[in-house]
Every structure is written in C-alpha cells, then in structure tokens.
Enzyme design. Sequence first.
Site, PDB file in Angstrom:
ATOM      1  N   LYS A  83      -9.826  -4.341   0.985  1.00  0.00           N
ATOM      2  CA  LYS A  83     -10.851  -3.328   1.222  1.00  0.00           C
ATOM      3  C   LYS A  83     -11.745  -3.186  -0.001  1.00  0.00           C
ATOM      4  CE  LYS A  83      -8.642  -0.381   4.673  1.00  0.00           C
ATOM      5  NZ  LYS A  83      -8.205   0.993   4.998  1.00  0.00           N
ATOM      6  N   ARG A 117       3.462  -4.416   8.248  1.00  0.00           N
ATOM      7  CA  ARG A 117       3.028  -3.921   6.930  1.00  0.00           C
ATOM      8  C   ARG A 117       3.845  -2.687   6.533  1.00  0.00           C
ATOM      9  NH1 ARG A 117      -1.311  -3.707   3.204  1.00  0.00           N
ATOM     10  NH2 ARG A 117      -2.237  -1.668   2.865  1.00  0.00           N
ATOM     11  N   ARG A 134      -2.829  -6.731   5.253  1.00  0.00           N
ATOM     12  CA  ARG A 134      -3.430  -6.193   6.474  1.00  0.00           C
ATOM     13  C   ARG A 134      -3.803  -7.347   7.403  1.00  0.00           C
ATOM     14  NH1 ARG A 134      -5.883  -3.666   2.004  1.00  0.00           N
ATOM     15  NH2 ARG A 134      -5.474  -1.421   1.856  1.00  0.00           N
ATOM     16  N   HIS A 140       0.414  -3.906  11.960  1.00  0.00           N
ATOM     17  CA  HIS A 140       0.573  -2.806  11.007  1.00  0.00           C
ATOM     18  C   HIS A 140       2.023  -2.356  10.921  1.00  0.00           C
ATOM     19  CE1 HIS A 140      -2.396  -1.072   8.440  1.00  0.00           C
ATOM     20  NE2 HIS A 140      -1.901   0.141   8.576  1.00  0.00           N
ATOM     21  N   HIS A 149      -3.429  -0.445  -2.132  1.00  0.00           N
ATOM     22  CA  HIS A 149      -3.869   0.944  -2.009  1.00  0.00           C
ATOM     23  C   HIS A 149      -4.563   1.370  -3.297  1.00  0.00           C
ATOM     24  CE1 HIS A 149      -0.593   1.976   1.209  1.00  0.00           C
ATOM     25  NE2 HIS A 149      -1.673   1.442   1.743  1.00  0.00           N
ATOM     26  N   TYR A 188       5.311   6.425   2.545  1.00  0.00           N
ATOM     27  CA  TYR A 188       6.498   5.614   2.843  1.00  0.00           C
ATOM     28  C   TYR A 188       7.765   6.220   2.244  1.00  0.00           C
ATOM     29  CZ  TYR A 188       3.105   2.183   4.380  1.00  0.00           C
ATOM     30  OH  TYR A 188       2.079   1.563   5.039  1.00  0.00           O
TER      31      TYR A 188
END
Length: 294
Positions: A171, A243, A148, A240, A266, A275
Amino acid sequence: MESSEYYIDLFLKYMRSERGATVNTLKAYDKDLRQFLAFLREDNLEIYSATRDNVRDFIMTLTENKYNKNSVIRKLSTLRRFYTFMVKRGFIGENPLVSLFSPKQEKILPNFLTQSEMERLIENIPLDNPLGIRDRAIVECLYSTGMRIGELVQLNVSDVRDDREILIKGKGNKERIVFLGEYALKSLKRYLKEVRPNLVRDDKEKALFLSRFGTRLTCRSIERMMEKYGIMTGKDVSPHTIRHSFATHLLENGADLRAVQELLGHSDLSTTQKYTHITLERLKEIYKKTHPRA
C-alpha cells in the site's frame, strides 16, 4: 465552478499520483463519492456546495438503509479526505465535515484458521494436475509471507530472489521484503519448473502466477479458488483468512508484535494489535478448558 465529476476525478488523480493510493482504494473512493453525489442531486445540489446538514442527512439515510457502522465510517473518511483536498486547493472555503461527529468503529476480530486447519487446507490441494500445483504454490506463498492478495497478483518472476526473499510493493507503493519458508519455496520451485512454462503464451509476460490462458491471475480468480478449497476443507476461506492466520500463528508462537507489523506491511502498530485480541481469546479458551478451577 467545474462539474462535480471534475472535482472527483481531480481528487482521485491526486490520491493516485501524490499519495500512492492503490487501485482498490481508488475504486472505493470513487464509489463513495459518486454515491454521495447521487444523494445530493436528489435535491439538485452538487458536491462542491454540500453543507454539514447534507452530510448528516446522508449518514442518516445510510443508517436507515441498514449499512453497517464500519461502512458508514469508511464513507465518512472518504468525504473527509475529499473535502480536505477541496479546501487545500482553494475550490471551497469550508470543510462541511469539520467537527462533525464520527461513530466509533466496531471491533471485528479477523477470521483465521488454526494451525491444524491451515495444514489440512494445504494438504487438500491436489498435486496430480498443473493447476493444483499452481494453486498449492499460491496458498503456500500467501501463508508463508502474509502478503495481501493484491500484492500477490502483482508479483513478477523477477520479484522472487534466490535467497528465499520476495520484494513486495504494498500500500502506498511502499516496498518491503517477505520470506519464503521451506515448504513455500519447494512448491514455488515446482510451479516455476513444471507448470508456468506450459501456461505462458507470451515470452514477454512477467507475471509470476498465470491463469490457464497465460495471463496474470486476477484477485477474483484467486478468491474463487480459495472458496473452492475452503469448501473441500469445510471452512469459509479467503485470501485474507490466510493473511490473518499468518499473523495469528506468528504471535501464538512468540513473534514480536513489531516484527509482525513489518512483515504485514502495516504502517500503524494499532492495526497489527487486533491480532493480539485473537491470541488472548484463545488463551482464555485454553485456560477455561485446562485449569481445574477455571
């Protein structure tokens, strides 16, 4: 009762210290909660006295003001988190969002570049000046790792390991390892050797990627840089997008979905599964174009 602002600040501190929320996530929570508070105060209400009907009216107002469905869902999610916190801490007796219907999120397929478009984007970044060398290294790193933009700007020189690995804090402060491909490693080494030493103004500066002023690059600076190179390529490009392209190209070339999940950082496999919709759509296009009786 304390002021509404007091409870909002308390919630944000909790999300940061105990739940590991990122700066961007905290900003979004803060914005959503203060927007709801402003709405309540039009009727002389405070955030701790809101009812289910107040929340319903807020949703209707957002819809009337043409907020898209996903924005409304995100704001509802913020309110759910906030009022769950308020109930658990004993500040209020009942969560006004309990059993409140939430609209279904719209599926938006991520924007991505094809493999040839990605190659063209990288090749269009000039290497005849220091900032071009830096920018090429940034794009190569984004594409090689799928990280990210917020993770990239937080990288320090010490996070890059000699064995083509980068340690990322993602994250929720979760750490993961991503990998540098041959091209990314070559670009990064050139930047570190030829450019960064001339950009750095303070020997104590730890940031990997520096601005022309010798300070850590910001997300907005990289976004503007990507927009510029996207225009040169004739595509709408953001960090993004890179990514998304990283994940799509891995899956197109046979990568395992769970491996891609780990590389992207994730926590939920369903986030990665979006995806697969892209690759299926592309397979449909190829089938229609190539099968004689399609």
